[in-house]
Enzyme design. Structure first.
Site, PDB file in Angstrom:
ATOM      1  N   GLU A 204      16.497 -26.758 -11.577  1.00  0.00           N
ATOM      2  CA  GLU A 204      17.278 -25.710 -12.252  1.00  0.00           C
ATOM      3  C   GLU A 204      17.613 -24.684 -11.180  1.00  0.00           C
ATOM      4  OE1 GLU A 204      18.219 -25.506 -15.469  1.00  0.00           O
ATOM      5  OE2 GLU A 204      17.175 -27.271 -16.235  1.00  0.00           O
TER       6      GLU A 204
ATOM      7  N   CYS B 166      20.333 -16.101 -13.625  1.00  0.00           N
ATOM      8  CA  CYS B 166      20.972 -17.253 -12.967  1.00  0.00           C
ATOM      9  C   CYS B 166      22.364 -17.539 -13.532  1.00  0.00           C
ATOM     10  CB  CYS B 166      20.088 -18.482 -13.092  1.00  0.00           C
ATOM     11  SG  CYS B 166      19.663 -18.877 -14.791  1.00  0.00           S
TER      12      CYS B 166
HETATM   13  P1  NAD Z   1      12.933 -19.248  -4.862  1.00  0.00           P
HETATM   14  O1  NAD Z   1      13.529 -20.581  -4.678  1.00  0.00           O
HETATM   15  O2  NAD Z   1      12.778 -18.344  -3.701  1.00  0.00           O
HETATM   16  O3  NAD Z   1      11.467 -19.389  -5.497  1.00  0.00           O
HETATM   17  C1  NAD Z   1      11.215 -20.112  -6.675  1.00  0.00           C
HETATM   18  C2  NAD Z   1       9.811 -20.664  -6.626  1.00  0.00           C
HETATM   19  O4  NAD Z   1       9.699 -21.572  -5.541  1.00  0.00           O
HETATM   20  C3  NAD Z   1       8.729 -19.614  -6.402  1.00  0.00           C
HETATM   21  O5  NAD Z   1       7.632 -19.917  -7.238  1.00  0.00           O
HETATM   22  C4  NAD Z   1       8.383 -19.791  -4.942  1.00  0.00           C
HETATM   23  O6  NAD Z   1       7.054 -19.427  -4.623  1.00  0.00           O
HETATM   24  C5  NAD Z   1       8.561 -21.288  -4.755  1.00  0.00           C
HETATM   25  N1  NAD Z   1       8.800 -21.685  -3.373  1.00  0.00           N
HETATM   26  C6  NAD Z   1       9.275 -20.939  -2.357  1.00  0.00           C
HETATM   27  N2  NAD Z   1       9.381 -21.680  -1.225  1.00  0.00           N
HETATM   28  C7  NAD Z   1       8.958 -22.922  -1.551  1.00  0.00           C
HETATM   29  C8  NAD Z   1       8.861 -24.149  -0.832  1.00  0.00           C
HETATM   30  N3  NAD Z   1       9.188 -24.226   0.454  1.00  0.00           N
HETATM   31  N4  NAD Z   1       8.450 -25.235  -1.512  1.00  0.00           N
HETATM   32  C9  NAD Z   1       8.140 -25.164  -2.814  1.00  0.00           C
HETATM   33  N5  NAD Z   1       8.205 -24.042  -3.549  1.00  0.00           N
HETATM   34  C10 NAD Z   1       8.604 -22.928  -2.923  1.00  0.00           C
HETATM   35  O7  NAD Z   1      13.810 -18.597  -6.000  1.00  0.00           O
HETATM   36  P2  NAD Z   1      13.758 -17.137  -6.572  1.00  0.00           P
HETATM   37  O8  NAD Z   1      14.281 -16.171  -5.568  1.00  0.00           O
HETATM   38  O9  NAD Z   1      12.400 -16.875  -7.167  1.00  0.00           O
HETATM   39  O10 NAD Z   1      14.780 -17.247  -7.787  1.00  0.00           O
HETATM   40  C11 NAD Z   1      16.140 -16.958  -7.660  1.00  0.00           C
HETATM   41  C12 NAD Z   1      16.973 -18.209  -7.695  1.00  0.00           C
HETATM   42  O11 NAD Z   1      16.625 -19.009  -8.791  1.00  0.00           O
HETATM   43  C13 NAD Z   1      18.445 -17.907  -7.849  1.00  0.00           C
HETATM   44  O12 NAD Z   1      19.179 -18.763  -7.009  1.00  0.00           O
HETATM   45  C14 NAD Z   1      18.726 -18.251  -9.301  1.00  0.00           C
HETATM   46  O13 NAD Z   1      20.050 -18.593  -9.582  1.00  0.00           O
HETATM   47  C15 NAD Z   1      17.797 -19.385  -9.516  1.00  0.00           C
HETATM   48  N6  NAD Z   1      17.476 -19.503 -10.930  1.00  0.00           N
HETATM   49  C16 NAD Z   1      17.924 -20.585 -11.612  1.00  0.00           C
HETATM   50  C17 NAD Z   1      17.672 -20.689 -12.968  1.00  0.00           C
HETATM   51  C18 NAD Z   1      18.129 -21.867 -13.763  1.00  0.00           C
HETATM   52  O14 NAD Z   1      17.673 -22.002 -14.883  1.00  0.00           O
HETATM   53  N7  NAD Z   1      18.987 -22.723 -13.259  1.00  0.00           N
HETATM   54  C19 NAD Z   1      16.958 -19.692 -13.622  1.00  0.00           C
HETATM   55  C20 NAD Z   1      16.524 -18.603 -12.873  1.00  0.00           C
HETATM   56  C21 NAD Z   1      16.775 -18.514 -11.528  1.00  0.00           C
END
Ligand code: NAD
Length: 473
Positions: free
Chosen positions: A219, A253
């Site tokens: 997502e 998002c």
């Molecule tokens: P992010 O990708 O930085 O982090 C998300 C999660 O991934 C966190 O729990 C983080 O600790 C973990 N993470 C970070 N690095 C990692 C790695 N190398 N391997 C595995 N896990 C890792 O995202 P964010 O900044 O928390 O969220 C914002 C983004 O999420 C935006 O792009 C937004 O559009 C998207 N988003 C999408 C939806 C959807 O439903 N499609 C909903 C909300 C947010």
């Protein structure tokens, strides 16, 4: 990596083993037990609503209580209730027909839980985006481990405690920590990995899952456009776009990322949006109804985007505000960026904040091409009173989801699958789509003593010829 994170990495492996063992002892969790699991989720939301909203607000620096109530707590309750209501129907084994040549065999699709699910969630809706996938996993009969975002540690700790009170660790567990923990988490051999977050990290998650051939739902994010056609009343468009863009200060998002407006109308529409914003939040910097930016990193990133666009010749519109108070509260006032340069970050990166570029288009074809020239967005919005035009936009573009004359709320329709396409994600959840994400549809074909493969076995003769001829028809 901190000592606490190293501990979590050790712990997660043990928890996974325990959950896998527990799953093997109860492969088909009875539906009444699953319903009780969902009741526990809804119950902990109802009982702890204040604590959840407070934890989120503390993590953000300020999050409007109303936003947390509606988009996190009530959302999860509704999701759990909807899943409970439809569980029997969704879980039912489906009988399917068999070709004549395979009669009297019987064929059916059994909907079986996949096993142990891993859920990685982001910070922007830190409760909903961990708990809604959990609802789907529990409804499907799975066990689950959640890795919430390190940016919202208070909410993560609260979820950990509430879920530990409600479930055994071999059923539901929360693993806390940052990217290092996330990375180790996504390398575990789950039966399904459900990731919500940025496209950039999504790529790494897909690679980690591929190593173990773990099925994965992604997502992700992207730049969701709102296309306004000339006939649509400007004040109605401004009210709707301002609401969707400013909810959670644009940290959503599916928030409209940029607006495509008929050339010449950008300024009027932009000013109308700022007027609506000023009415909603008379002083964004001090108004508790206006949510803060989650971290200094994102605050600086958004300010840099605005500054870059300004220096590139774009005009910046903002309502009157106290700049010092806004900075102290880590709030970015509602901001419209008129005609930004095409290569500015506001037009090339997901904004994820209350900053809205307005781009003029000459013909609807050009607006459609503008969207088509970029990655498929997570959502697309079209504002038009002309049904043919709205239909054309839907027919000639691709996006994860879409809404006509409104934004955001398509994700609140429980029976609409929610997910992206291409760079905005793969797979979906909510309602039955969520149940199916954590379900293996197992095909079973059975016969009695007489089995049709006899007709196909050597020595080949007339019977084989007859069957083959039939199949070739
Ligand atoms: P992010 O990708 O930085 O982090 C998300 C999660 O991934 C966190 O729990 C983080 O600790 C973990 N993470 C970070 N690095 C990692 C790695 N190398 N391997 C595995 N896990 C890792 O995202 P964010 O900044 O928390 O969220 C914002 C983004 O999420 C935006 O792009 C937004 O559009 C998207 N988003 C999408 C939806 C959807 O439903 N499609 C909903 C909300 C947010």
């Amino acid at each position: 990596m901190s000592e606490a994170e190293a501990k979590q990495i050790e712990r997660m492996k043990a928890v996974l083993e325990a959950q896998k063992a527990a799953f093997r002892t109860e492969r088909h969790r009875p539906l009444d037990k699953r319903k009780a699991d969902l009741d526990r989720i809804a119950g902990l939301c109802r009982t702890n609503a204040d604590a959840i909203a407070e934890a989120i607000s503390k993590d953000f620096g300020n999050r409007a209580r109303e936003e947390s109530v509606i988009a996190e707590i009530a959302f999860v309750i509704q999701d759990a209730e909807h899943t409970k209501k439809h569980l029997v129907k969704w879980a039912k084994t489906r009988k399917v027909g068999v070709p004549m040549t395979l009669m009297p065999g019987k064929a059916e699709i059994r909907r079986e839980p996949k096993g142990v699910a891993g859920i990685v969630s982001p910070w922007n809706y830190p409760f909903q985006l961990a708990m809604a996938p959990l609802v789907a996993a529990l409804g499907a009969g799975c066990r689950a481990m959640i890795k919430p975002s390190e940016y919202t540690p208070g909410t993560a700790e609260l979820m950990k405690r509430l879920l530990a009170d409600a479930f055994e660790e071999d059923h539901v567990a929360v693993i806390t920590g940052g990217p290092a923990v996330g990375e180790a988490f996504t390398k575990l051999k789950f039966d399904h990995l459900f990731y919500t977050g940025s496209t950039q990290v999504g790529r790494l998650v897909a690679k980690a899952a591929a190593e173990n051939l773990v099925p994965v739902t992604l997502e992700l994010g992207g730049k969701s456009p709102a296309i306004v056609t000339p006939d649509y009343p400007q004040d109605a468009a401004a009210k709707s776009i301002a609401w969707g863009k400013l909810f959670n200060a644009g940290q959503t998002c599916v928030a409209p990322d940029y607006v495509l407006a008929p050339k010449g109308s950008e300024r009027d529409l932009g000013e109308a949006i700022i007027n609506v914003a000023a009415h909603q939040f008379p002083d964004a910097s001090s108004d508790d109804a206006y949510t803060a930016i989650v971290s200094d990193r994102h605050y600086d990133r958004l300010n840099a985007m605005i500054e870059e666009a300004r220096q590139g010749g774009a005009e910046i519109l903002q309502p009157g505000h106290d700049a010092q108070a806004a900075q102290a509260a880590r709030k970015i006032p509602p901001t419209v960026v008129l005609n930004p340069p095409a290569d500015a970050a506001v037009m090339t990166e997901e904004i994820f904040g209350p900053v809205l570029p307005m781009v003029g288009y000459s013909e609807l074809d050009a607006a459609i091409d503008f969207v088509g020239d970029r990655d498929h967005p997570l959502a697309l919005y079209v504002y038009s009173t002309d049904k043919t035009q709205a239909q054309r936009v839907l027919d000639e573009t691709m996006s994860g989801g879409a809404a006509v004359n409104i934004n955001l709320l398509h994700l609140s329709v429980p029976d609409l699958p929610f997910g992206g396409v291409g760079a905005s994600g793969q797979g979906a959840y909510h309602g039955e789509a969520g149940f199916l994400t954590f379900t293996h549809e197992r095909s079973v074909f059975s016969t009695g003593k007489w089995h049709p493969s006899r007709l196909l076995a050597p020595p080949y003769g007339k019977m084989f010829e007859t069957v083959a001829k039939r199949q070739m028809k």
